[in-house]
Design a protein around this motif. Structure first.
Motif, PDB file in Angstrom:
ATOM      1  N   LEU A   4       0.867  -1.136   0.060  1.00 33.95           N
ATOM      2  CA  LEU A   4       0.031  -0.092  -0.033  1.00 33.95           C
ATOM      3  C   LEU A   4       0.869   0.995  -0.011  1.00 33.95           C
ATOM      4  O   LEU A   4       1.820   1.477   0.777  1.00 33.95           O
ATOM      5  N   ARG A   5       0.549   2.192  -1.183  1.00 31.56           N
ATOM      6  CA  ARG A   5       1.343   3.301  -1.058  1.00 31.56           C
ATOM      7  C   ARG A   5       0.608   4.322  -1.611  1.00 31.56           C
ATOM      8  O   ARG A   5      -0.122   4.239  -2.583  1.00 31.56           O
ATOM      9  N   ALA A   6       0.882   5.693  -1.089  1.00 27.89           N
ATOM     10  CA  ALA A   6       0.289   6.741  -1.913  1.00 27.89           C
ATOM     11  C   ALA A   6       0.755   6.874  -3.208  1.00 27.89           C
ATOM     12  O   ALA A   6       2.096   6.907  -3.427  1.00 27.89           O
ATOM     13  N   VAL A   7      -0.126   7.462  -4.342  1.00 25.01           N
ATOM     14  CA  VAL A   7       0.491   7.401  -5.562  1.00 25.01           C
ATOM     15  C   VAL A   7      -0.249   8.621  -6.493  1.00 25.01           C
ATOM     16  O   VAL A   7      -1.332   8.745  -6.240  1.00 25.01           O
ATOM     17  N   GLU A   8       0.344   9.420  -7.159  1.00 28.07           N
ATOM     18  CA  GLU A   8      -0.486  10.407  -7.981  1.00 28.07           C
ATOM     19  C   GLU A   8      -0.485   9.723  -9.404  1.00 28.07           C
ATOM     20  O   GLU A   8       0.619   9.472  -9.976  1.00 28.07           O
ATOM     21  N   THR A   9      -1.707   9.991  -9.771  1.00 25.42           N
ATOM     22  CA  THR A   9      -1.983   9.160 -11.314  1.00 25.42           C
ATOM     23  C   THR A   9      -1.315  10.081 -12.377  1.00 25.42           C
ATOM     24  O   THR A   9      -1.267  11.559 -12.112  1.00 25.42           O
ATOM     25  N   GLU A  10      -1.372   9.776 -13.455  1.00 22.79           N
ATOM     26  CA  GLU A  10      -0.831  10.630 -14.511  1.00 22.79           C
ATOM     27  C   GLU A  10      -1.823  11.598 -14.847  1.00 22.79           C
ATOM     28  O   GLU A  10      -1.797  12.696 -15.313  1.00 22.79           O
ATOM     29  N   GLY A  12      -3.065  13.391 -12.259  1.00 24.42           N
ATOM     30  CA  GLY A  12      -2.946  14.265 -11.347  1.00 24.42           C
ATOM     31  C   GLY A  12      -3.907  14.111 -10.269  1.00 24.42           C
ATOM     32  O   GLY A  12      -3.649  14.566  -8.961  1.00 24.42           O
ATOM     33  N   VAL A  13      -4.392  12.798 -10.095  1.00 29.73           N
ATOM     34  CA  VAL A  13      -5.181  12.538  -8.889  1.00 29.73           C
ATOM     35  C   VAL A  13      -4.452  11.882  -7.968  1.00 29.73           C
ATOM     36  O   VAL A  13      -3.637  10.997  -8.225  1.00 29.73           O
ATOM     37  N   MET A  14      -4.395  11.901  -6.619  1.00 29.34           N
ATOM     38  CA  MET A  14      -3.708  11.450  -5.555  1.00 29.34           C
ATOM     39  C   MET A  14      -4.361  10.265  -5.137  1.00 29.34           C
ATOM     40  O   MET A  14      -5.399  10.518  -4.572  1.00 29.34           O
ATOM     41  N   VAL A  15      -4.007   9.281  -4.888  1.00 31.08           N
ATOM     42  CA  VAL A  15      -4.406   8.127  -4.333  1.00 31.08           C
ATOM     43  C   VAL A  15      -3.867   7.798  -3.219  1.00 31.08           C
ATOM     44  O   VAL A  15      -2.781   7.187  -3.226  1.00 31.08           O
ATOM     45  N   GLU A  16      -4.427   7.940  -2.183  1.00 32.62           N
ATOM     46  CA  GLU A  16      -4.012   7.435  -0.809  1.00 32.62           C
ATOM     47  C   GLU A  16      -4.044   6.033  -0.415  1.00 32.62           C
ATOM     48  O   GLU A  16      -5.130   5.455  -0.800  1.00 32.62           O
ATOM     49  N   ASN A  17      -3.003   4.995  -0.066  1.00 36.48           N
ATOM     50  CA  ASN A  17      -3.103   3.759   0.266  1.00 36.48           C
ATOM     51  C   ASN A  17      -3.499   2.766  -1.085  1.00 36.48           C
ATOM     52  O   ASN A  17      -4.427   2.143  -0.926  1.00 36.48           O
ATOM     53  N   ALA A  18      -2.933   3.320  -2.333  1.00 40.92           N
ATOM     54  CA  ALA A  18      -3.085   2.433  -3.328  1.00 40.92           C
ATOM     55  C   ALA A  18      -2.744   1.216  -3.306  1.00 40.92           C
ATOM     56  O   ALA A  18      -1.665   0.969  -2.376  1.00 40.92           O
ATOM     57  N   TYR A  19      -3.477   0.224  -3.682  1.00 41.62           N
ATOM     58  CA  TYR A  19      -3.012  -1.289  -3.718  1.00 41.62           C
ATOM     59  C   TYR A  19      -2.218  -1.367  -4.886  1.00 41.62           C
ATOM     60  O   TYR A  19      -2.610  -1.505  -6.020  1.00 41.62           O
ATOM     61  N   ALA A  20      -0.851  -1.775  -4.683  1.00 44.30           N
ATOM     62  CA  ALA A  20       0.329  -1.790  -5.832  1.00 44.30           C
ATOM     63  C   ALA A  20       0.705  -3.422  -5.842  1.00 44.30           C
ATOM     64  O   ALA A  20       0.913  -3.881  -4.877  1.00 44.30           O
ATOM     65  N   ARG A  21       0.665  -4.033  -6.882  1.00 41.22           N
ATOM     66  CA  ARG A  21       1.166  -5.197  -6.936  1.00 41.22           C
ATOM     67  C   ARG A  21       1.571  -5.487  -8.322  1.00 41.22           C
ATOM     68  O   ARG A  21       1.732  -4.668  -9.069  1.00 41.22           O
ATOM     69  N   ILE A  22       2.555  -6.171  -8.084  1.00 39.27           N
ATOM     70  CA  ILE A  22       3.484  -6.781  -9.571  1.00 39.27           C
ATOM     71  C   ILE A  22       2.590  -7.798 -10.156  1.00 39.27           C
ATOM     72  O   ILE A  22       2.346  -8.809  -9.940  1.00 39.27           O
ATOM     73  N   ASP A  23       2.373  -7.150 -11.507  1.00 40.85           N
ATOM     74  CA  ASP A  23       1.388  -7.841 -12.394  1.00 40.85           C
ATOM     75  C   ASP A  23       2.233  -8.638 -13.371  1.00 40.85           C
ATOM     76  O   ASP A  23       1.573  -9.539 -14.076  1.00 40.85           O
ATOM     77  N   THR A  24       3.433  -7.963 -13.753  1.00 39.60           N
ATOM     78  CA  THR A  24       4.057  -8.862 -14.721  1.00 39.60           C
ATOM     79  C   THR A  24       5.492  -8.834 -14.541  1.00 39.60           C
ATOM     80  O   THR A  24       6.145  -8.015 -13.856  1.00 39.60           O
ATOM     81  N   ILE A  25       6.181  -9.846 -14.900  1.00 43.18           N
ATOM     82  CA  ILE A  25       7.602 -10.180 -14.628  1.00 43.18           C
ATOM     83  C   ILE A  25       8.202 -10.887 -15.884  1.00 43.18           C
ATOM     84  O   ILE A  25       7.541 -11.728 -16.454  1.00 43.18           O
ATOM     85  N   SER A  26       9.434 -10.241 -16.183  1.00 44.20           N
ATOM     86  CA  SER A  26       9.956 -11.200 -17.625  1.00 44.20           C
ATOM     87  C   SER A  26      11.370 -10.757 -17.230  1.00 44.20           C
ATOM     88  O   SER A  26      11.873  -9.946 -16.696  1.00 44.20           O
TER      89      SER A  26
END
Length: 90
Positions: A4-10, A12-26
């Motif tokens: 969980l982490r705060a992030v600003e979307t492209e 410009g919207v700030m999302v507090e406690n956004a759910y971030a996960r690794i979706d792809t790996i190569s």
């Protein structure tokens, strides 16, 4: 596994406690690329909603003996970056 982490979307919207996960790996034993996708919440992810932000990182994996799997190593790498000091495991 996720963080969980705060992030600003492209947009410009700030999302507090956004759910971030690794979706792809190569990659290979020399370099792994991971895509970290951010969702409004864990339930948005599990309900199949689209991610709101995306970041790509790379790291050199540990491949010796009892090394953690590449996804766990990816999260450890991400959490070691300066912008992730306040991220928490989800």
């Amino acid at each position: 596994m996720a963080i969980l982490r705060a992030v600003e979307t492209e947009s410009g919207v700030m999302v507090e406690n956004a759910y971030a996960r690794i979706d792809t790996i190569s990659g290979s034993k020399n370099q792994i690329a991971i895509t970290l996708n951010y969702y409004l919440s864990q339930s948005h992810y599990t309900d199949g909603k689209s991610y709101v932000h995306q970041e790509v990182y790379s790291y050199e994996p540990e491949v010796e003996g009892e090394s953690d799997n590449f996804i766990k190593q990816g999260y450890e790498h991400i959490k070691s970056l300066s912008g992730f000091s306040k991220a928490i495991d989800a």
